[in-house]
Design a protein around this motif. Sequence first.
Motif, PDB file in Angstrom:
ATOM      1  N   LEU A 110       0.358  -2.139   4.459  1.00 45.05           N
ATOM      2  CA  LEU A 110       0.963  -0.807   4.614  1.00 45.05           C
ATOM      3  C   LEU A 110       2.475  -0.902   4.762  1.00 45.05           C
ATOM      4  O   LEU A 110       3.221  -0.089   4.218  1.00 45.05           O
TER       5      LEU A 110
ATOM      6  N   ALA B 253      -2.307  -1.963  11.464  1.00 50.61           N
ATOM      7  CA  ALA B 253      -3.520  -1.222  11.139  1.00 50.61           C
ATOM      8  C   ALA B 253      -4.449  -2.096  10.306  1.00 50.61           C
ATOM      9  O   ALA B 253      -4.007  -2.781   9.386  1.00 50.61           O
ATOM     10  N   MET B 254      -5.715  -2.093  10.618  1.00 47.77           N
ATOM     11  CA  MET B 254      -6.718  -2.722   9.764  1.00 47.77           C
ATOM     12  C   MET B 254      -7.854  -1.711   9.609  1.00 47.77           C
ATOM     13  O   MET B 254      -8.261  -1.094  10.589  1.00 47.77           O
ATOM     14  N   ARG B 255      -8.308  -1.539   8.421  1.00 46.70           N
ATOM     15  CA  ARG B 255      -9.331  -0.545   8.037  1.00 46.70           C
ATOM     16  C   ARG B 255      -9.969   0.179   9.237  1.00 46.70           C
ATOM     17  O   ARG B 255     -10.664  -0.427  10.027  1.00 46.70           O
TER      18      ARG B 255
ATOM     19  N   PHE C   2      -6.271  -3.433   2.995  1.00 46.87           N
ATOM     20  CA  PHE C   2      -6.997  -3.151   4.239  1.00 46.87           C
ATOM     21  C   PHE C   2      -6.084  -2.778   5.401  1.00 46.87           C
ATOM     22  O   PHE C   2      -6.467  -2.919   6.559  1.00 46.87           O
TER      23      PHE C   2
ATOM     24  N   GLN D  77       0.828  -1.204   0.000  1.00 48.23           N
ATOM     25  CA  GLN D  77       0.000   0.000   0.000  1.00 48.23           C
ATOM     26  C   GLN D  77       0.862   1.254   0.000  1.00 48.23           C
ATOM     27  O   GLN D  77       0.340   2.363   0.104  1.00 48.23           O
TER      28      GLN D  77
ATOM     29  N   GLU E 105     -12.128   4.509   4.764  1.00 48.16           N
ATOM     30  CA  GLU E 105     -12.273   3.819   6.046  1.00 48.16           C
ATOM     31  C   GLU E 105     -13.553   4.118   6.805  1.00 48.16           C
ATOM     32  O   GLU E 105     -14.050   3.287   7.556  1.00 48.16           O
TER      33      GLU E 105
ATOM     34  N   SER F 261      -1.322   4.414   0.494  1.00 51.74           N
ATOM     35  CA  SER F 261      -2.779   4.279   0.411  1.00 51.74           C
ATOM     36  C   SER F 261      -3.221   3.809   1.780  1.00 51.74           C
ATOM     37  O   SER F 261      -3.378   2.624   2.032  1.00 51.74           O
ATOM     38  N   GLY F 262      -3.383   4.757   2.677  1.00 51.43           N
ATOM     39  CA  GLY F 262      -3.732   4.406   4.050  1.00 51.43           C
ATOM     40  C   GLY F 262      -4.259   5.626   4.759  1.00 51.43           C
ATOM     41  O   GLY F 262      -4.070   6.761   4.304  1.00 51.43           O
ATOM     42  N   GLY F 263      -4.933   5.383   5.856  1.00 50.80           N
ATOM     43  CA  GLY F 263      -5.439   6.487   6.664  1.00 50.80           C
ATOM     44  C   GLY F 263      -6.502   7.313   5.955  1.00 50.80           C
ATOM     45  O   GLY F 263      -6.867   8.382   6.417  1.00 50.80           O
TER      46      GLY F 263
ATOM     47  N   PRO G 149      -8.214   1.619  11.857  1.00 49.46           N
ATOM     48  CA  PRO G 149      -7.644   1.079  13.097  1.00 49.46           C
ATOM     49  C   PRO G 149      -8.085   1.918  14.292  1.00 49.46           C
ATOM     50  O   PRO G 149      -8.119   3.135  14.225  1.00 49.46           O
TER      51      PRO G 149
HETATM   52 MO1  MOS Z   1      -5.578   1.769   6.269  1.00 47.84          MO
HETATM   53  S1  MOS Z   1      -5.821   0.548   7.918  1.00 47.84           S
HETATM   54  O1  MOS Z   1      -4.598   3.008   6.896  1.00 47.84           O
HETATM   55  O2  MOS Z   1      -4.861   0.805   5.109  1.00 47.84           O
END
Ligand code: MOS
Length: 739
Positions: free
Chosen positions: A246, A349-351, A242, A211, A704, A506-508, A353
């Motif tokens: 990350l 972290a999971m979707r 998800f 990610q 999320e 691609s997170g948060g 978190p």
């Molecule tokens: Mo999301 S848990 O920051 O991929």
Amino acid sequence: MNELANSSIIGAAKPRIDGPKKVSGQAKYAADHPMPGLVYGYGVFSTISKGRVVSIDTTQAKRLAGVIDVFHHDNFPSLYHTPSSMEGENHVDETRLPFEDDRVYYAGQFVAMVVASSFAVAREAARMVKVSYKTEKPVTTLTQAKAVGVKPKPDKESAHERGKPDDVFAQAKHKIDVTYTTPVETHNPMEMHATTALWEDGSLLMYEATQGVVFARNTMAAIFGLPPERVEVRAPFIGSGFGGKLWIWPHAIATAAIAREIGRPVQFVVPRAQMFTTTGHRPATEQHIRMSTDGKGRLTSLTHETLNTTSPVGTVAESAGRCTSSLYACPNVRVTHATLETNVGTPTAMRAPGAAPGLYALESAMDEMAEVLGMDPLEFRRVNYTDRDQSIGLPFSSIHLLEAFERGAKEFGWAKRNPKVGSMRDGNEVIGWGVAACNWDATKMGCEARVSLRADGTVFGSCATQDIGTGTYNVVAQTLAGVTGIDLDRIEVKIGDSSYSRGPISGGSWATATVMPALSQAAQKAIEQLGKYAVDEGGAFAGADPEALKFANGKLTGPNGRSIDFTEILRQKKIAAAEGTAKTSAEPSKEYSCKSFGAHFVEVRWDPGISRLRVSRVVSAIDTGQIVNEKTAANQVEGAIVMGIGMALFEHTEYDLNSGRPVNNDLAEYLMPVHGDQPPELNVILLKHPDYNFSEFGVRGIGEIGITGLAGAVANAVYHATGKRIRDLPITLDKLITV
Ligand code: MOS
């Protein structure tokens, strides 16, 4: 605010530009890169969850035709620990290097890796490796950890306290004191983790299911002691993550190290079973909530104390109280988090978190409190609405939570709800209606991007971010179409390669708000460059003031009112492309608290005669600012709702308490919602109020928020139908059957 040549493209429900490649099988994932000399790895995974490796016998495995070598702690090359800093865009959650010593910290940990000419041979040989262990007694679950007295380690950074919550609670007349628990949940994206690693002239090229190509590049560089320029990470397509993808996990490090040792490219795919051990999970939580109100239902105190499991090789706190400090108005609040070490792999972290398990607890507690007060649960939430983040004393950048309540309730028909438990029926089925708020942070990062207007009539944009299925390809393309006014089918997007200019993970839920300003600025720079070519000697508007030029719909208009297509301007100058680059920085706002909001309305149907529970209807009103693509945005929320149904009713990683091994470690036994579990009615309402206090396009993020609160709304609906308050996820049928 941005001047857009084509503002209607921002928000348009355009199909995915990467869709044709995906449905025709041309999209290449991390294990889809055959190359000359490629060989395959397979792991030998610890069968014990605590102890030491006493001996590893590889004799038989090495005799198998096609086996190249077997690596383990006695012959694995020495690597470096990474400093793991978010600022340095470099992070691992499992801090131990693979094969670093003879210690075993969790079941499923790599104890050896076989490399062979084919996947089948590698797997066969891995089964022939004989490992003997010295076993110690593991601690596997949160319950066990508490029972044997594992000491909680507080996470000081995430703690919050204001007012005097304990004193107020002690004296309150209306109050609840409840504890909720949530299990370990395991990310199960369609695409398993995979690494293909190739070394050339001391540089590493990796196809990685990640990610974050930039974080992966920097992390690998640190671990191998290389300048980042000597590592390139590619992830043009990812079969989702998800949160599990990350950060870099041991298999990627081991695969790259072995590829260097043997001088050949190596591919490694993490088997589904090891997705439950070596690549993170959402940890188990225990959340203690105390809440009190005055006689009018206004919150007077609120405490939310969370414990979660973590591993001996990485501490990750699940910030379940992250929404509790600011979602509702309350003068006396305490939020704490602490971790308990257990012999499982490191959580990650999971979707959403923290917020996903946290809002299950908080929004269940809100329902329980409303019942104590004899209030409608939606009205109770309205009474406690605030437009200020009381934890930091700032107004929200934009909040339409009341509108989300109102529109969701209207669409759902909430006014027709009979508050009496078990009172709403349809034939054999008892109907339950529940509501919950949702909440997630709005965050953006600094970003770089490059855009070219090319003589062939196309626009090219690149950025070292990636699309994990969320629609980032379209976000980039639609941004460029918006700024240039050039049609989507003439825009080429390149992302998913760390060699492009630095972009976000691609997170948060922060990729969209992060990439849009950088891409639009780079496009503006390219347009300025085009203007310079036009006013230059021999240019279409030679000698004109560049400030007097206007660019719209691919055409430059000069002071004389004449419009010329950009391709013509480039052709006249014999220049292939007008290019622009941009670099944005992002400081957290000092004036606003930036968050997204929403509300879920859930209907469940409970058939007590045959013990059948279904989620039959969900209406969700989501307040995440401007929408970039109506289709992909709604799709994110729909997916998150279905994942939330999984969290509420199915997902639960179960461990054997003696060995510490996960037992339901496959897609047959680890239950997730399938098509038949989807609610027949799933209605996502996007409120679409641009948030210009947060970002120049008014967008927040949407990946999320949809999972937050959903399990709470389901639990509340289940209570309304059955009278059973399930404070332990998932809500399995055994918990509902009256004995
Ligand atoms: Mo999301 S848990 O920051 O991929």
